[in-house]
Design a protein around this motif. Structure first.
Motif, PDB file in Angstrom:
ATOM      1  N   MET A  29       0.807  -1.221   0.000  1.00 53.59           N
ATOM      2  CA  MET A  29       0.000   0.000   0.000  1.00 53.59           C
ATOM      3  C   MET A  29       0.843   1.275   0.000  1.00 53.59           C
ATOM      4  O   MET A  29       0.339   2.353  -0.304  1.00 53.59           O
ATOM      5  CB  MET A  29      -0.900   0.020   1.243  1.00 53.59           C
ATOM      6  N   ALA A  30       2.092   1.152   0.380  1.00 58.13           N
ATOM      7  CA  ALA A  30       2.950   2.331   0.565  1.00 58.13           C
ATOM      8  C   ALA A  30       3.360   2.937  -0.777  1.00 58.13           C
ATOM      9  O   ALA A  30       3.476   2.235  -1.779  1.00 58.13           O
ATOM     10  CB  ALA A  30       4.194   1.942   1.361  1.00 58.13           C
ATOM     11  N   PRO A  31       3.620   4.235  -0.773  1.00 54.49           N
ATOM     12  CA  PRO A  31       4.107   4.873  -2.002  1.00 54.49           C
ATOM     13  C   PRO A  31       5.491   4.343  -2.362  1.00 54.49           C
ATOM     14  O   PRO A  31       6.253   3.888  -1.501  1.00 54.49           O
ATOM     15  CB  PRO A  31       4.156   6.359  -1.644  1.00 54.49           C
ATOM     16  N   ALA A  32       5.803   4.407  -3.641  1.00 55.10           N
ATOM     17  CA  ALA A  32       7.052   3.839  -4.159  1.00 55.10           C
ATOM     18  C   ALA A  32       8.291   4.449  -3.529  1.00 55.10           C
ATOM     19  O   ALA A  32       9.334   3.792  -3.467  1.00 55.10           O
ATOM     20  CB  ALA A  32       7.107   3.996  -5.680  1.00 55.10           C
ATOM     21  N   GLN A  33       8.214   5.702  -3.042  1.00 53.38           N
ATOM     22  CA  GLN A  33       9.414   6.322  -2.463  1.00 53.38           C
ATOM     23  C   GLN A  33       9.841   5.650  -1.161  1.00 53.38           C
ATOM     24  O   GLN A  33      10.970   5.803  -0.726  1.00 53.38           O
ATOM     25  CB  GLN A  33       9.246   7.828  -2.265  1.00 53.38           C
ATOM     26  N   LEU A  34       8.945   4.907  -0.500  1.00 53.19           N
ATOM     27  CA  LEU A  34       9.317   4.176   0.709  1.00 53.19           C
ATOM     28  C   LEU A  34       9.810   2.791   0.306  1.00 53.19           C
ATOM     29  O   LEU A  34       9.065   1.988  -0.226  1.00 53.19           O
ATOM     30  CB  LEU A  34       8.134   4.054   1.676  1.00 53.19           C
ATOM     31  N   GLN A  35      11.070   2.550   0.552  1.00 60.37           N
ATOM     32  CA  GLN A  35      11.698   1.273   0.226  1.00 60.37           C
ATOM     33  C   GLN A  35      11.904   0.497   1.526  1.00 60.37           C
ATOM     34  O   GLN A  35      12.741   0.873   2.346  1.00 60.37           O
ATOM     35  CB  GLN A  35      13.045   1.502  -0.483  1.00 60.37           C
ATOM     36  N   PHE A  36      11.129  -0.560   1.716  1.00 57.95           N
ATOM     37  CA  PHE A  36      11.159  -1.319   2.971  1.00 57.95           C
ATOM     38  C   PHE A  36      12.235  -2.389   2.938  1.00 57.95           C
ATOM     39  O   PHE A  36      12.416  -3.073   1.939  1.00 57.95           O
ATOM     40  CB  PHE A  36       9.797  -1.962   3.224  1.00 57.95           C
ATOM     41  N   GLU A  37      12.932  -2.515   4.063  1.00 60.11           N
ATOM     42  CA  GLU A  37      13.922  -3.573   4.248  1.00 60.11           C
ATOM     43  C   GLU A  37      13.623  -4.263   5.568  1.00 60.11           C
ATOM     44  O   GLU A  37      13.591  -3.622   6.626  1.00 60.11           O
ATOM     45  CB  GLU A  37      15.336  -2.990   4.279  1.00 60.11           C
ATOM     46  N   ASP A  38      13.358  -5.557   5.498  1.00 56.76           N
ATOM     47  CA  ASP A  38      13.079  -6.330   6.699  1.00 56.76           C
ATOM     48  C   ASP A  38      14.309  -6.363   7.596  1.00 56.76           C
ATOM     49  O   ASP A  38      15.418  -6.620   7.124  1.00 56.76           O
ATOM     50  CB  ASP A  38      12.661  -7.753   6.314  1.00 56.76           C
ATOM     51  N   ILE A  39      14.117  -6.083   8.882  1.00 58.94           N
ATOM     52  CA  ILE A  39      15.195  -6.179   9.861  1.00 58.94           C
ATOM     53  C   ILE A  39      14.815  -7.303  10.822  1.00 58.94           C
ATOM     54  O   ILE A  39      14.014  -7.106  11.731  1.00 58.94           O
ATOM     55  CB  ILE A  39      15.418  -4.851  10.623  1.00 58.94           C
ATOM     56  N   PRO A  40      15.362  -8.497  10.594  1.00 62.44           N
ATOM     57  CA  PRO A  40      14.988  -9.641  11.429  1.00 62.44           C
ATOM     58  C   PRO A  40      15.512  -9.508  12.857  1.00 62.44           C
ATOM     59  O   PRO A  40      16.571  -8.934  13.097  1.00 62.44           O
ATOM     60  CB  PRO A  40      15.620 -10.840  10.727  1.00 62.44           C
ATOM     61  N   ILE A  41      14.725 -10.060  13.803  1.00 60.76           N
ATOM     62  CA  ILE A  41      15.103  -9.995  15.206  1.00 60.76           C
ATOM     63  C   ILE A  41      15.231 -11.381  15.841  1.00 60.76           C
ATOM     64  O   ILE A  41      15.625 -11.494  17.001  1.00 60.76           O
ATOM     65  CB  ILE A  41      14.109  -9.131  16.017  1.00 60.76           C
ATOM     66  N   GLY A  42      14.921 -12.426  15.097  1.00 60.90           N
ATOM     67  CA  GLY A  42      14.871 -13.767  15.658  1.00 60.90           C
ATOM     68  C   GLY A  42      16.200 -14.392  16.014  1.00 60.90           C
ATOM     69  O   GLY A  42      16.247 -15.318  16.827  1.00 60.90           O
ATOM     70  N   ASP A  43      17.274 -13.895  15.442  1.00 58.70           N
ATOM     71  CA  ASP A  43      18.575 -14.521  15.733  1.00 58.70           C
ATOM     72  C   ASP A  43      19.382 -13.751  16.788  1.00 58.70           C
ATOM     73  O   ASP A  43      20.524 -14.097  17.080  1.00 58.70           O
ATOM     74  CB  ASP A  43      19.405 -14.682  14.462  1.00 58.70           C
ATOM     75  N   LEU A  44      18.768 -12.731  17.390  1.00 55.35           N
ATOM     76  CA  LEU A  44      19.472 -11.978  18.432  1.00 55.35           C
ATOM     77  C   LEU A  44      19.519 -12.796  19.722  1.00 55.35           C
ATOM     78  O   LEU A  44      18.493 -13.326  20.151  1.00 55.35           O
ATOM     79  CB  LEU A  44      18.767 -10.645  18.708  1.00 55.35           C
TER      80      LEU A  44
END
Length: 184
Positions: A29-44
């Motif tokens: 749904m986000a506008p194209a200017q927002l580029q999402f990068e998943d930041i995983p937390i499960g291996d901390l």
């Protein structure tokens, strides 16, 4: 307008997490200017101050990912009237060692889904309190508490219910404007 790198942090480790599904719908749904990068937390690993002088590799990767993001989006479930311990652990690691927090001044949004009629209201409130202590400015309104129900998403992962989709789209639009103001 230049792309804005948004770090996406989902507070659930479950493979079929309804919050991960919500995150995926928001990205669509986000506008194209927002580029999402998943930041995983499960291996901390669990936070241990004894490790502050030699951060474990997963912690170094996590902190680097947070620091490289220009903005953040937290998508959290609600466990026992608060946000999950795994997310608190990530917040703690990101703030350490003392004086080297990765969090300050990153504009953030907070949203979540739950099977409860009140969604993730208390989890979001608690998360906002912690983010304030970490100097993370958060989008104040609208609060969005998504009640998950069967059929909420279509086969492509988009929100199928028009009323819910419009409500979440309002959040996404306000979040995009908020981030653009703070980053730009």
């Amino acid at each position: 307008m230049n792309a804005i790198k948004v770090g996406l942090i989902v507070g659930s480790l479950r493979k079929e997490s309804i919050n991960r599904r919500l995150a995926g719908a928001i990205v669509k749904m986000a506008p194209a200017q927002l580029q999402f990068e998943d930041i995983p937390i499960g291996d901390l690993p669990l936070y241990n101050q004894d490790l502050d002088t030699a951060l474990p590799e997963p912690v170094q990767r996590f902190k680097q990912a947070v620091e490289s993001a220009q903005a953040l989006l937290f998508v959290t479930p609600e466990y026992n009237r608060s946000f999950p311990g795994v997310l608190k652990n990530a917040l703690d690691w990101g703030s350490r060692p003392w004086g080297k927090s990765s969090w300050p001044n990153k504009p953030a949004g907070v949203i979540g889904a739950s099977g409860s009629p009140v969604g993730t209201a208390l989890a979001q409130e608690h998360l906002r309190l912690v983010l304030a202590a970490l100097d993370v400015p958060t989008l104040a309104q609208p609060f969005v508490f998504v009640q998950h129900a069967e059929g909420l998403y279509d086969d492509s992962g988009a929100i199928a219910n028009q009323v819910v989709r419009n409500f979440v789209q309002g959040f996404v639009d306000r979040y995009a404007a908020f981030v653009t103001r703070h980053v730009g």
